[in-house]
Design an enzyme around this catalytic site. Structure first.
Site, mmCIF file in Angstrom:
data_model
loop_
_atom_site.group_PDB
_atom_site.id
_atom_site.type_symbol
_atom_site.label_atom_id
_atom_site.label_comp_id
_atom_site.label_asym_id
_atom_site.label_seq_id
_atom_site.Cartn_x
_atom_site.Cartn_y
_atom_site.Cartn_z
ATOM 1 N N GLU A 41 117.429 -66.557 -28.088
ATOM 2 C CA GLU A 41 118.338 -67.661 -27.553
ATOM 3 C C GLU A 41 117.792 -68.987 -27.505
ATOM 4 O OE1 GLU A 41 119.627 -66.655 -23.479
ATOM 5 O OE2 GLU A 41 121.141 -68.130 -23.629
ATOM 6 N N LYS B 268 119.464 -63.453 -14.527
ATOM 7 C CA LYS B 268 119.229 -63.639 -15.963
ATOM 8 C C LYS B 268 118.482 -64.691 -16.284
ATOM 9 C CE LYS B 268 120.991 -64.218 -20.474
ATOM 10 N NZ LYS B 268 120.788 -65.477 -21.153
ATOM 11 N N ASP C 209 106.893 -53.400 -22.454
ATOM 12 C CA ASP C 209 108.265 -52.548 -22.391
ATOM 13 C C ASP C 209 109.034 -53.247 -21.401
ATOM 14 O OD1 ASP C 209 110.411 -50.866 -21.601
ATOM 15 O OD2 ASP C 209 109.178 -49.050 -21.634
ATOM 16 N N HIS D 222 121.833 -77.127 -23.214
ATOM 17 C CA HIS D 222 121.756 -75.901 -23.821
ATOM 18 C C HIS D 222 122.449 -76.193 -24.987
ATOM 19 C CE1 HIS D 222 121.915 -71.542 -24.386
ATOM 20 N NE2 HIS D 222 123.255 -71.446 -24.434
HETATM 21 C C1 LIG Z 1 117.377 -78.181 -22.519
HETATM 22 C C2 LIG Z 1 116.422 -79.201 -21.451
HETATM 23 C C3 LIG Z 1 114.993 -78.688 -21.582
HETATM 24 C C4 LIG Z 1 116.610 -80.528 -22.082
HETATM 25 O O1 LIG Z 1 116.234 -81.254 -20.809
HETATM 26 P P1 LIG Z 1 115.875 -82.881 -21.112
HETATM 27 O O2 LIG Z 1 116.320 -83.640 -19.815
HETATM 28 O O3 LIG Z 1 116.735 -83.299 -22.297
HETATM 29 O O4 LIG Z 1 114.473 -82.944 -21.312
HETATM 30 P P2 LIG Z 1 113.322 -84.101 -21.591
HETATM 31 O O5 LIG Z 1 113.641 -84.960 -22.825
HETATM 32 O O6 LIG Z 1 113.339 -84.683 -20.000
HETATM 33 O O7 LIG Z 1 112.112 -83.313 -21.553
HETATM 34 C C5 LIG Z 1 111.138 -82.410 -20.608
HETATM 35 C C6 LIG Z 1 110.405 -81.351 -21.213
HETATM 36 O O8 LIG Z 1 111.310 -80.466 -21.580
HETATM 37 C C7 LIG Z 1 110.903 -79.708 -22.790
HETATM 38 N N1 LIG Z 1 111.803 -79.842 -23.991
HETATM 39 C C8 LIG Z 1 112.903 -80.717 -23.934
HETATM 40 N N2 LIG Z 1 113.713 -80.678 -24.986
HETATM 41 C C9 LIG Z 1 113.082 -79.843 -25.795
HETATM 42 C C10 LIG Z 1 113.465 -79.319 -26.903
HETATM 43 N N3 LIG Z 1 114.389 -79.403 -27.826
HETATM 44 N N4 LIG Z 1 112.353 -78.390 -27.649
HETATM 45 C C11 LIG Z 1 111.399 -78.059 -26.847
HETATM 46 N N5 LIG Z 1 111.121 -78.430 -25.583
HETATM 47 C C12 LIG Z 1 111.812 -79.397 -25.105
HETATM 48 C C13 LIG Z 1 109.430 -80.498 -23.260
HETATM 49 O O9 LIG Z 1 108.563 -79.848 -22.789
HETATM 50 C C14 LIG Z 1 109.979 -81.680 -22.433
HETATM 51 O O10 LIG Z 1 108.642 -82.377 -22.175
HETATM 52 P P3 LIG Z 1 107.800 -83.470 -23.358
HETATM 53 O O11 LIG Z 1 107.510 -82.754 -24.536
HETATM 54 O O12 LIG Z 1 109.032 -84.716 -23.649
HETATM 55 O O13 LIG Z 1 106.695 -84.005 -22.380
HETATM 56 C C15 LIG Z 1 117.246 -78.993 -20.119
HETATM 57 O O14 LIG Z 1 118.599 -79.342 -20.145
HETATM 58 C C16 LIG Z 1 116.894 -77.708 -19.448
HETATM 59 O O15 LIG Z 1 116.039 -77.307 -19.224
HETATM 60 N N6 LIG Z 1 118.188 -76.961 -19.354
HETATM 61 C C17 LIG Z 1 118.232 -75.668 -19.114
HETATM 62 C C18 LIG Z 1 118.402 -74.945 -20.478
HETATM 63 C C19 LIG Z 1 118.479 -73.286 -19.877
HETATM 64 O O16 LIG Z 1 118.144 -72.754 -18.943
HETATM 65 N N7 LIG Z 1 118.753 -72.444 -20.981
HETATM 66 C C20 LIG Z 1 118.652 -71.014 -20.872
HETATM 67 C C21 LIG Z 1 120.182 -70.547 -21.779
HETATM 68 S S1 LIG Z 1 121.348 -70.769 -20.251
HETATM 69 C C22 LIG Z 1 121.079 -69.173 -19.516
HETATM 70 O O17 LIG Z 1 121.242 -68.150 -20.015
HETATM 71 C C23 LIG Z 1 120.579 -68.945 -18.096
HETATM 72 C C24 LIG Z 1 121.904 -69.767 -16.879
HETATM 73 C C25 LIG Z 1 121.575 -70.925 -16.995
HETATM 74 O O18 LIG Z 1 122.864 -69.139 -17.007
HETATM 75 C C26 LIG Z 1 120.853 -69.246 -15.642
HETATM 76 C C27 LIG Z 1 121.379 -69.531 -14.609
HETATM 77 O O19 LIG Z 1 122.807 -69.588 -14.481
HETATM 78 O O20 LIG Z 1 120.766 -69.759 -13.423
HETATM 79 N N1 LIG Z 2 109.968 -44.996 -17.801
HETATM 80 C C1 LIG Z 2 109.076 -45.886 -18.439
HETATM 81 O O1 LIG Z 2 109.119 -47.024 -18.181
HETATM 82 C C2 LIG Z 2 108.526 -45.104 -19.553
HETATM 83 C C3 LIG Z 2 107.676 -45.779 -20.443
HETATM 84 N N2 LIG Z 2 107.018 -45.110 -21.348
HETATM 85 C C4 LIG Z 2 106.234 -45.915 -22.324
HETATM 86 O O2 LIG Z 2 104.864 -45.746 -22.112
HETATM 87 C C5 LIG Z 2 104.250 -46.680 -22.618
HETATM 88 C C6 LIG Z 2 103.045 -47.294 -21.980
HETATM 89 O O3 LIG Z 2 102.308 -46.094 -21.272
HETATM 90 P P1 LIG Z 2 100.631 -46.273 -21.203
HETATM 91 O O4 LIG Z 2 100.304 -44.939 -20.353
HETATM 92 O O5 LIG Z 2 100.335 -47.744 -20.640
HETATM 93 O O6 LIG Z 2 100.285 -46.107 -22.859
HETATM 94 P P2 LIG Z 2 99.288 -45.042 -23.471
HETATM 95 O O7 LIG Z 2 99.869 -43.868 -23.435
HETATM 96 O O8 LIG Z 2 98.844 -45.620 -24.921
HETATM 97 O O9 LIG Z 2 97.760 -45.072 -22.720
HETATM 98 C C7 LIG Z 2 96.974 -46.340 -22.547
HETATM 99 C C8 LIG Z 2 96.165 -46.325 -23.535
HETATM 100 O O10 LIG Z 2 95.263 -47.356 -23.272
HETATM 101 C C9 LIG Z 2 94.054 -47.110 -23.519
HETATM 102 N N3 LIG Z 2 92.900 -47.903 -22.627
HETATM 103 C C10 LIG Z 2 92.225 -48.514 -23.404
HETATM 104 N N4 LIG Z 2 91.363 -49.502 -22.220
HETATM 105 C C11 LIG Z 2 92.008 -49.024 -21.391
HETATM 106 C C12 LIG Z 2 91.786 -49.711 -19.941
HETATM 107 N N5 LIG Z 2 91.132 -50.681 -19.594
HETATM 108 N N6 LIG Z 2 92.671 -49.309 -18.903
HETATM 109 C C13 LIG Z 2 93.548 -48.268 -19.314
HETATM 110 N N7 LIG Z 2 93.833 -48.030 -20.429
HETATM 111 C C14 LIG Z 2 93.130 -48.259 -21.463
HETATM 112 C C15 LIG Z 2 93.816 -45.406 -22.702
HETATM 113 O O11 LIG Z 2 92.756 -44.897 -23.395
HETATM 114 P P3 LIG Z 2 92.250 -43.417 -22.927
HETATM 115 O O12 LIG Z 2 93.229 -42.531 -23.593
HETATM 116 O O13 LIG Z 2 90.758 -43.240 -23.292
HETATM 117 O O14 LIG Z 2 92.454 -43.507 -21.546
HETATM 118 C C16 LIG Z 2 95.193 -44.911 -23.570
HETATM 119 O O15 LIG Z 2 94.888 -44.453 -24.811
HETATM 120 C C17 LIG Z 2 105.114 -47.783 -23.179
HETATM 121 O O16 LIG Z 2 105.014 -47.782 -24.610
HETATM 122 C C18 LIG Z 2 106.289 -47.321 -22.385
HETATM 123 O O17 LIG Z 2 107.418 -47.794 -23.143
HETATM 124 C C19 LIG Z 2 107.073 -43.965 -21.461
HETATM 125 C C20 LIG Z 2 107.790 -43.038 -20.788
HETATM 126 C C21 LIG Z 2 108.463 -43.696 -19.658
#
Ligand SMILES: CC(C)(COP(=O)([O-])OP(=O)([O-])OC[C@H]1O[C@@H](n2cnc3c(N)ncnc32)[C@H](O)[C@@H]1OP(=O)([O-])[O-])[C@@H](O)C(=O)NCCC(=O)NCCSC(=O)C[C@@](C)(O)CC(=O)[O-]
Ligand SMILES: NC(=O)C1=CN([C@@H]2O[C@H](COP(=O)(O)OP(=O)(O)OC[C@H]3O[C@@H](n4cnc5c(N)ncnc54)[C@H](OP(=O)(O)O)[C@@H]3O)[C@@H](O)[C@H]2O)C=CC1
Length: 428
Positions: free
Chosen positions: A78, A258, A274, A371
């Site tokens: 997006e 969202k 995940d 946006h």
């Molecule tokens: C789009 C902006 C950032 C413009 O905003 P602007 O006022 O033109 O930005 P600016 O020129 O003041 O810049 C500020 C900073 O924004 C960043 N920035 C600024 N422009 C860019 C660019 N082109 N590419 C990368 N980064 C950018 C950048 O970090 C910049 O700092 P600087 O680099 O200048 O020091 C602003 O209007 C904004 O934040 N809008 C919100 C957009 C948004 O939320 N999009 C998500 C999709 S919509 C949605 O899905 C969610 C929603 C909206 O429905 C959620 C809700 O309803 O609550």
């Molecule tokens: N409802 C849900 O959300 C469900 C999600 N999943 C899926 O499960 C997965 C995640 O399960 P998860 O159990 O995390 O993954 P894994 O089954 O891969 O288990 C974790 C692995 O990491 C290793 N490991 C290495 N270092 C560490 C550490 N410091 N701490 C912990 N583990 C370590 C473990 O080793 P060792 O074997 O030696 O312990 C193990 O092999 C995701 O892919 C997810 O999508 C699955 C079922 C349901």
């Protein structure tokens, strides 16, 4: 479809492509796309593997979290999400950055018992064997205990209608822990079956990860929020009002949330986590006192805007496919993290930054100005523009009365015919 897909999973990759191509009459060019994005090692990650599906990855910048500077890799399709996260983070950075709190990190799993004549008695029996059952859990995945984690607590909840949930709390260390926990639960379920002389209905982790909560907060002097003709104080008031609306109205809360998940999901994908698990947990947590509400809260006293976001974010830096995904590994380095706790802190801050930027835009210029400006690039490409044509098209699209596909296609045709979009400008 006439093909028999029995044992499709046992076919070679070339055989799968041939079957699909024949069944859906794919051209050679279309089949070549499968090859273009093919990665042999991904046969071992999912079933019936055909190809990879590319998504863009970019970097959100300006994050300061608990005094540390971070860049945040995000994978999203997006436009404007990454710009918005960077924008929100920049405002908070000027205010001193995000603060985060994370008290504990445990996953909860359930063993559900059914058709119990006396659930209270069964619950008491199970709780009286809690110590033994925790040992059974640890024995089912002993490496976890060796790493300092393991089973921590057992709790029972009577659900009604003869059902009882036995909840197991496990410290899963650096993993998300679903698989490890599920193995532990199945072992404990067997012991409970023997103990209660009933066969449990099911054993599975819960994605309502209320023992893995993380919170981000920020305090922004209102002067930093000024936008165009809107004073910072007015913007702060309007952001607080928008936040209140998200507490009152589920229609608005859903969109508000969202926007938060725009950021969190993008980091989840970039780190191999995940995102379905995070989505389900976050939205469940947004249901307070029976009503779905905005996940974040913004208030102001006229001088400062206070923001907070608390979510269950059970993520891992190991486990699942993380270790075999080179980019997920690299992204941990870009994030500068060495623990799952660090990742949770960054994700919740990203959600709050994303929310701040979106709501600030909504209550000032409107979302479309920022946006749509960025969305226009996607529109130009979708209409068939080459990357070289995009900059000139954008200039024209900004001025066009309608920023839609038909207008964009006409502008492209004019550009190709005349070397300029000027004619289209006058046509419109
Ligand atoms: C789009 C902006 C950032 C413009 O905003 P602007 O006022 O033109 O930005 P600016 O020129 O003041 O810049 C500020 C900073 O924004 C960043 N920035 C600024 N422009 C860019 C660019 N082109 N590419 C990368 N980064 C950018 C950048 O970090 C910049 O700092 P600087 O680099 O200048 O020091 C602003 O209007 C904004 O934040 N809008 C919100 C957009 C948004 O939320 N999009 C998500 C999709 S919509 C949605 O899905 C969610 C929603 C909206 O429905 C959620 C809700 O309803 O609550
Ligand atoms: N409802 C849900 O959300 C469900 C999600 N999943 C899926 O499960 C997965 C995640 O399960 P998860 O159990 O995390 O993954 P894994 O089954 O891969 O288990 C974790 C692995 O990491 C290793 N490991 C290495 N270092 C560490 C550490 N410091 N701490 C912990 N583990 C370590 C473990 O080793 P060792 O074997 O030696 O312990 C193990 O092999 C995701 O892919 C997810 O999508 C699955 C079922 C349901």
């Amino acid at each position: 479809m006439t093909a028999d897909f029995r044992h499709f999973y046992q076919k070679s990759w070339a055989e799968r492509v041939a079957i699909v191509a024949e069944q859906t009459q794919l051209s050679a060019a279309e089949q070549a796309l499968f090859k273009k994005y093919y990665l042999p090692q991904h046969h071992d990650i999912i079933e019936n593997y055909l190809t990879d599906y590319p998504l863009p990855m970019g970097l959100a910048v300006n994050f300061v979290i608990d005094g540390q500077a971070h860049i945040v890799p995000m994978v999203t399709e997006e436009p404007s999400v990454i710009a918005a996260a960077s924008n929100g983070a920049k405002i908070v950075k000027r205010a001193g950055g995000f603060r985060t709190t994370l008290k504990r990190r445990e996953m909860i799993g359930q063993i559900v018992l059914e058709q119990l004549p006396d659930p209270q008695q069964t619950a008491a029996l199970i709780e009286s064997h809690a110590v033994r059952l925790l040992e059974v859990a640890d024995a089912a995945h002993p490496s976890l205990k060796k790493r300092g984690g393991g089973a921590r607590k057992l709790r029972t909840r009577i659900l009604g209608a003869g059902y009882l949930s036995v909840d197991l709390f496990v410290d899963v260390q650096a993993a998300m822990g679903a698989n490890m926990l599920n193995s532990m639960l199945e072992a404990v379920a067997k012991s409970i079956g023997v103990l209660t002389k009933t066969a449990p209905l099911m054993s599975i982790l819960s994605n309502y990860a209320t023992a893995s909560l993380v919170k981000a907060e920020c305090d922004i002097p209102v002067g930093l929020l000024q936008a165009g003709r809107y004073s910072g104080q007015l913007v702060a008031q309007k952001i607080a009002a928008a936040s209140q609306v998200a507490q009152l109205d589920p229609y608005r809360a859903t969109t508000h949330n969202k926007g938060i998940m725009n950021g969190i999901d993008a980091v989840a994908v970039a780190t191999g986590n995940d995102w379905r698990a995070l989505e389900s947990g976050a939205h469940a947590y947004a249901v307070q006192a029976g009503q779905y509400r905005g996940m974040s809260c913004w208030t102001t006293d006229g001088q400062t805007l206070y923001g907070s976001l608390e979510l269950p974010l059970p993520v891992g830096i190991v486990g699942g496919s993380i270790k075999i995904n080179e980019l997920a590994q690299l992204n941990q380095r870009l994030l500068g993290i060495t623990s799952a706790r660090d990742l949770e802190r960054i994700m919740v801050a990203t959600g709050l930054a994303q929310n701040l930027a979106a709501v600030r835009a909504l209550v000032t210029t409107g979302i479309q100005q920022g946006h749509m400006h960025l969305q226009l690039k996607s529109l130009a490409l979708a209409a068939g523009a080459t990357p070289e044509e995009v900059p000139r098209l954008l200039q024209q699209l900004e001025q066009a009365p309608h920023q839609d596909l038909a207008t964009t296609q006409r502008l492209i045709a004019t550009l190709r015919r005349t070397g300029s979009t000027k004619k289209e400008e006058t046509d419109d």
